[in-house]
Design a protein around this motif. Structure first.
Motif, PDB file in Angstrom:
ATOM      1  N   THR A 143      23.573   6.855   0.660  1.00 18.29           N
ATOM      2  CA  THR A 143      22.115   6.931   0.765  1.00 18.29           C
ATOM      3  C   THR A 143      21.761   7.422   2.166  1.00 18.29           C
ATOM      4  O   THR A 143      20.736   7.048   2.720  1.00 18.29           O
ATOM      5  N   HIS A 144      22.622   8.263   2.724  1.00 18.21           N
ATOM      6  CA  HIS A 144      22.396   8.816   4.053  1.00 18.21           C
ATOM      7  C   HIS A 144      21.840  10.231   3.918  1.00 18.21           C
ATOM      8  O   HIS A 144      22.541  11.208   4.140  1.00 18.21           O
TER       9      HIS A 144
ATOM     10  N   TYR B 280      26.817   6.655  -7.466  1.00 19.90           N
ATOM     11  CA  TYR B 280      26.419   6.335  -6.098  1.00 19.90           C
ATOM     12  C   TYR B 280      27.458   6.899  -5.139  1.00 19.90           C
ATOM     13  O   TYR B 280      28.648   6.686  -5.291  1.00 19.90           O
TER      14      TYR B 280
ATOM     15  N   ALA C  20       8.209   7.091   6.644  1.00 23.54           N
ATOM     16  CA  ALA C  20       8.341   6.705   5.233  1.00 23.54           C
ATOM     17  C   ALA C  20       9.707   7.062   4.653  1.00 23.54           C
ATOM     18  O   ALA C  20       9.804   7.429   3.495  1.00 23.54           O
ATOM     19  N   TYR C  21      10.769   6.950   5.475  1.00 18.10           N
ATOM     20  CA  TYR C  21      12.137   7.320   5.103  1.00 18.10           C
ATOM     21  C   TYR C  21      12.244   8.850   5.086  1.00 18.10           C
ATOM     22  O   TYR C  21      11.272   9.566   4.888  1.00 18.10           O
TER      23      TYR C  21
ATOM     24  N   ASN D  70      27.106   6.815  10.269  1.00 17.79           N
ATOM     25  CA  ASN D  70      25.900   6.197   9.720  1.00 17.79           C
ATOM     26  C   ASN D  70      24.663   6.659  10.503  1.00 17.79           C
ATOM     27  O   ASN D  70      24.725   6.813  11.714  1.00 17.79           O
ATOM     28  N   PRO D  71      23.534   6.827   9.819  1.00 20.79           N
ATOM     29  CA  PRO D  71      22.381   7.439  10.499  1.00 20.79           C
ATOM     30  C   PRO D  71      21.480   6.469  11.258  1.00 20.79           C
ATOM     31  O   PRO D  71      20.705   6.880  12.116  1.00 20.79           O
TER      32      PRO D  71
ATOM     33  N   SER E 287       0.858  -1.188   0.000  1.00 23.59           N
ATOM     34  CA  SER E 287       0.000   0.000   0.000  1.00 23.59           C
ATOM     35  C   SER E 287       0.890   1.232   0.000  1.00 23.59           C
ATOM     36  O   SER E 287       1.976   1.207   0.575  1.00 23.59           O
ATOM     37  N   ILE E 288       0.410   2.283  -0.636  1.00 26.96           N
ATOM     38  CA  ILE E 288       1.193   3.524  -0.622  1.00 26.96           C
ATOM     39  C   ILE E 288       0.320   4.665  -0.114  1.00 26.96           C
ATOM     40  O   ILE E 288      -0.774   4.893  -0.635  1.00 26.96           O
ATOM     41  N   VAL E 289       0.814   5.321   0.913  1.00 26.57           N
ATOM     42  CA  VAL E 289       0.085   6.476   1.453  1.00 26.57           C
ATOM     43  C   VAL E 289       0.364   7.674   0.547  1.00 26.57           C
ATOM     44  O   VAL E 289       1.514   7.978   0.231  1.00 26.57           O
TER      45      VAL E 289
ATOM     46  N   LEU F 134       5.608  13.637   2.080  1.00 26.92           N
ATOM     47  CA  LEU F 134       4.224  13.511   2.561  1.00 26.92           C
ATOM     48  C   LEU F 134       3.789  14.746   3.355  1.00 26.92           C
ATOM     49  O   LEU F 134       2.636  15.171   3.263  1.00 26.92           O
TER      50      LEU F 134
ATOM     51  N   THR G  91       9.300   9.908  12.444  1.00 33.07           N
ATOM     52  CA  THR G  91      10.581   9.265  12.760  1.00 33.07           C
ATOM     53  C   THR G  91      11.421   9.171  11.485  1.00 33.07           C
ATOM     54  O   THR G  91      10.885   9.124  10.378  1.00 33.07           O
ATOM     55  N   GLY G  92      12.722   9.116  11.646  1.00 36.46           N
ATOM     56  CA  GLY G  92      13.605   8.993  10.469  1.00 36.46           C
ATOM     57  C   GLY G  92      14.676  10.069  10.497  1.00 36.46           C
ATOM     58  O   GLY G  92      14.650  10.990  11.323  1.00 36.46           O
TER      59      GLY G  92
ATOM     60  N   VAL H 106      18.548   6.914  14.231  1.00 29.62           N
ATOM     61  CA  VAL H 106      17.147   6.833  13.758  1.00 29.62           C
ATOM     62  C   VAL H 106      16.358   5.870  14.650  1.00 29.62           C
ATOM     63  O   VAL H 106      15.243   6.167  15.096  1.00 29.62           O
TER      64      VAL H 106
HETATM   65  C1  LIG Z   1      21.813   1.004  -0.220  1.00 31.30           C
HETATM   66  C2  LIG Z   1      21.714   1.552   1.162  1.00 31.30           C
HETATM   67  C3  LIG Z   1      22.713   1.280   2.092  1.00 31.30           C
HETATM   68  C4  LIG Z   1      22.621   1.779   3.375  1.00 31.30           C
HETATM   69  N1  LIG Z   1      23.608   1.473   4.265  1.00 31.30           N
HETATM   70  C5  LIG Z   1      23.536   1.929   5.527  1.00 31.30           C
HETATM   71  C6  LIG Z   1      24.530   1.588   6.485  1.00 31.30           C
HETATM   72  O1  LIG Z   1      25.465   0.844   6.200  1.00 31.30           O
HETATM   73  N2  LIG Z   1      24.417   2.105   7.740  1.00 31.30           N
HETATM   74  C7  LIG Z   1      23.390   2.926   8.098  1.00 31.30           C
HETATM   75  O2  LIG Z   1      23.335   3.369   9.259  1.00 31.30           O
HETATM   76  N3  LIG Z   1      22.426   3.254   7.210  1.00 31.30           N
HETATM   77  C8  LIG Z   1      22.475   2.776   5.946  1.00 31.30           C
HETATM   78  N4  LIG Z   1      21.502   3.120   5.043  1.00 31.30           N
HETATM   79  C9  LIG Z   1      20.437   4.030   5.487  1.00 31.30           C
HETATM   80  C10 LIG Z   1      19.318   3.255   6.188  1.00 31.30           C
HETATM   81  O3  LIG Z   1      18.748   2.348   5.266  1.00 31.30           O
HETATM   82  C11 LIG Z   1      18.281   4.257   6.690  1.00 31.30           C
HETATM   83  O4  LIG Z   1      18.888   5.189   7.585  1.00 31.30           O
HETATM   84  C12 LIG Z   1      17.148   3.576   7.440  1.00 31.30           C
HETATM   85  O5  LIG Z   1      16.582   2.526   6.697  1.00 31.30           O
HETATM   86  C13 LIG Z   1      16.079   4.611   7.727  1.00 31.30           C
HETATM   87  O6  LIG Z   1      15.022   4.012   8.441  1.00 31.30           O
HETATM   88  P1  LIG Z   1      13.547   4.552   8.262  1.00 31.30           P
HETATM   89  O7  LIG Z   1      12.694   3.691   9.131  1.00 31.30           O
HETATM   90  O8  LIG Z   1      13.513   6.029   8.465  1.00 31.30           O
HETATM   91  O9  LIG Z   1      13.183   4.320   6.727  1.00 31.30           O
HETATM   92  P2  LIG Z   1      13.120   2.966   5.884  1.00 31.30           P
HETATM   93  O10 LIG Z   1      13.919   1.866   6.499  1.00 31.30           O
HETATM   94  O11 LIG Z   1      13.422   3.366   4.457  1.00 31.30           O
HETATM   95  O12 LIG Z   1      11.585   2.550   6.017  1.00 31.30           O
HETATM   96  C14 LIG Z   1      10.570   3.311   5.391  1.00 31.30           C
HETATM   97  C15 LIG Z   1       9.445   2.379   5.039  1.00 31.30           C
HETATM   98  O13 LIG Z   1       8.334   3.156   4.621  1.00 31.30           O
HETATM   99  C16 LIG Z   1       7.795   2.633   3.424  1.00 31.30           C
HETATM  100  N5  LIG Z   1       7.186   3.771   2.709  1.00 31.30           N
HETATM  101  C17 LIG Z   1       7.818   4.835   2.137  1.00 31.30           C
HETATM  102  N6  LIG Z   1       6.927   5.699   1.612  1.00 31.30           N
HETATM  103  C18 LIG Z   1       5.701   5.158   1.846  1.00 31.30           C
HETATM  104  C19 LIG Z   1       4.376   5.574   1.537  1.00 31.30           C
HETATM  105  N7  LIG Z   1       4.137   6.727   0.897  1.00 31.30           N
HETATM  106  N8  LIG Z   1       3.342   4.762   1.884  1.00 31.30           N
HETATM  107  C20 LIG Z   1       3.581   3.586   2.561  1.00 31.30           C
HETATM  108  N9  LIG Z   1       4.805   3.163   2.892  1.00 31.30           N
HETATM  109  C21 LIG Z   1       5.858   3.932   2.536  1.00 31.30           C
HETATM  110  C22 LIG Z   1       8.972   2.007   2.702  1.00 31.30           C
HETATM  111  O14 LIG Z   1       8.513   1.008   1.801  1.00 31.30           O
HETATM  112  C23 LIG Z   1       9.776   1.432   3.878  1.00 31.30           C
HETATM  113  O15 LIG Z   1       9.342   0.121   4.213  1.00 31.30           O
HETATM  114  C24 LIG Z   1      21.543   2.598   3.754  1.00 31.30           C
HETATM  115  C25 LIG Z   1      20.526   2.878   2.820  1.00 31.30           C
HETATM  116  C26 LIG Z   1      20.607   2.351   1.547  1.00 31.30           C
HETATM  117  C27 LIG Z   1      19.488   2.633   0.569  1.00 31.30           C
END
Ligand SMILES: Cc1cc2nc3c(=O)[nH]c(=O)nc-3n(C[C@H](O)[C@H](O)[C@H](O)COP(=O)(O)OP(=O)(O)OC[C@H]3O[C@@H](n4cnc5c(N)ncnc54)[C@H](O)[C@@H]3O)c2cc1C
Length: 335
Positions: free
Chosen positions: A262-263, A259, A60-61, A306-307, A22-24, A68, A294-295, A311
């Motif tokens: 992704t921080h 690349y 949502a990251y 690293n974040p 699902s997507i919000v 959003l 959150t995020g 988080v």
């Molecule tokens: C390739 C890569 C490597 C990384 N390596 C590291 C590392 O080594 N160390 C580190 O500390 N961090 C790393 N990160 C960063 C790390 O992934 C993030 O800091 C972390 O996942 C953030 O957590 P979050 O819960 O905020 O978001 P996320 O883990 O991204 O979770 C967000 C969730 O929300 C969902 N979502 C998004 N938009 C919507 C919407 N509109 N409707 C419904 N659902 C939605 C997504 O599908 C996802 O499941 C990396 C990121 C990437 C992409």
């Protein structure tokens, strides 16, 4: 990962329902614009639903959260011309670069063996651990030698100057595979008035919503930092006994194509003042108290680290605050 830790526990609760695929699209507010009442979302078949809610946690990251908030009209969008507004403000990234150390053929590194974040990291040139006055920059970064498991397609370090295709490239790949290591910088990025997230005036997504636009470039401090830290990485690589060391920094001006990291951080930061932050210290939206965020969008700057640890820690911090909020819904910090 929450998929294997938090979500299975949550699923054991009879009042928990997980709606996957699902997507919000939007958070809906009441007529006062100070209370969220529901979210609009699409399911996997593209059907739109409105889910009523007393409390909404936006997770949502970093970039998705800011998008959003902007799509929902929550918080005042940041305007770089006036410096006023908060949503999109303080977008920050990270600085990379470093050195690639090439060794003789007798030095076998087994780089195909590794794990996601396996490596050795030092913080001697990070944050306040070092006096950067002579270097001319602040922040610094963590310096690490990591081995995430060199994937055959992705990882084929070749010395600078090697052709990017053809038989000379193939020979260089074979000659250097498993004899090269990277010493890299993961540097801080400060918040700047001119780096921000906003809604694009021209381009839209498949749902017809404005795309979110990122306006970002490395500034003087970051350019000095990338160069200064790369010089340190070169010295370390030479000490490691490399027969050749190549120095690199990310493209300046910033390019999103190669690349780098992704921080992504900032855009909906927490703080003590509603005119400069979207959230109070409990990660509660100042303007709409029944929305928490959150995020890494809550970070006011990006550290050379690293974040995800912070988080996760801040998610627990917000969860504690939400327990109090549920006893007495309303702003947890007066504004
Ligand atoms: C390739 C890569 C490597 C990384 N390596 C590291 C590392 O080594 N160390 C580190 O500390 N961090 C790393 N990160 C960063 C790390 O992934 C993030 O800091 C972390 O996942 C953030 O957590 P979050 O819960 O905020 O978001 P996320 O883990 O991204 O979770 C967000 C969730 O929300 C969902 N979502 C998004 N938009 C919507 C919407 N509109 N409707 C419904 N659902 C939605 C997504 O599908 C996802 O499941 C990396 C990121 C990437 C992409």
């Amino acid at each position: 990962s929450p998929h294997f830790t938090v979500i299975p526990l949550a699923l054991k609760n009879p009042n928990f329902e997980l709606r996957t695929n699902s997507i919000v699209l939007k958070i809906n507010l009441d007529s006062t614009r100070k209370k969220a009442v529901s979210v609009s979302y699409l399911d996997a078949r593209g059907r739109e639903f409105e889910q009523p809610a007393d409390l909404i946690i936006l997770s949502a990251y970093a970039l998705g959260n800011v998008n959003l908030l902007l799509q929902s009209g929550i918080g005042v969008p940041y305007d770089p011309a006036t410096g006023k507004g908060v949503v999109g403000r303080n977008y920050a990234y990270q600085c990379g670069g470093g050195a690639t150390a090439f060794f003789d053929k007798k030095t076998i590194l087994n780089r195909f063996m590794g794990a996601g974040a396996l490596g050795t990291c030092m913080d001697d040139f990070n944050g306040d651990n070092y006096d950067f006055v002579k270097a001319g920059y602040i922040g610094g970064g963590g310096i690490s030698c990591s081995n995430s498991g060199a994937r055959p397609i992705q990882s084929h370090p070749t010395p600078h100057g090697t052709p990017r295709w053809g038989s000379d490239w193939k020979k260089a790949v074979v000659d250097n595979y498993d004899h090269a290591a990277n010493v890299g910088n993961q540097g801080a990025v400060m918040a700047y008035r001119q780096n921000y997230l906003s809604l694009d005036p021209t381009y839209t997504d498949i749902f017809g919503r404005p795309l979110m636009r990122m306006t970002f470039d490395f500034q003087d401090n970051e350019i000095k930092q990338m160069n200064g830290q790369a010089d340190i990485c070169v010295k370390i690589a030479k000490e490691m006994g490399a027969i050749r060391v190549d120095r690199s920094i990310p493209p300046v001006p910033y390019s999103i194509v190669p690349y780098q990291s992704t921080h992504n951080t900032g855009g909906a930061v927490f703080g003590a003042d509603p005119t400069t932050s979207v959230l109070n210290k409990h990660l509660q939206v100042w303007d709409v108290p029944n929305v928490f965020v959150t995020g890494a969008c809550v970070f006011p700057q990006n550290a050379g680290k690293n974040p995800t640890g912070p988080v996760g820690a801040l998610a627990y911090w917000a969860a504690d605050a939400i327990k109090n909020y549920l006893k007495n819904p309303g702003p947890l910090v007066p504004s």
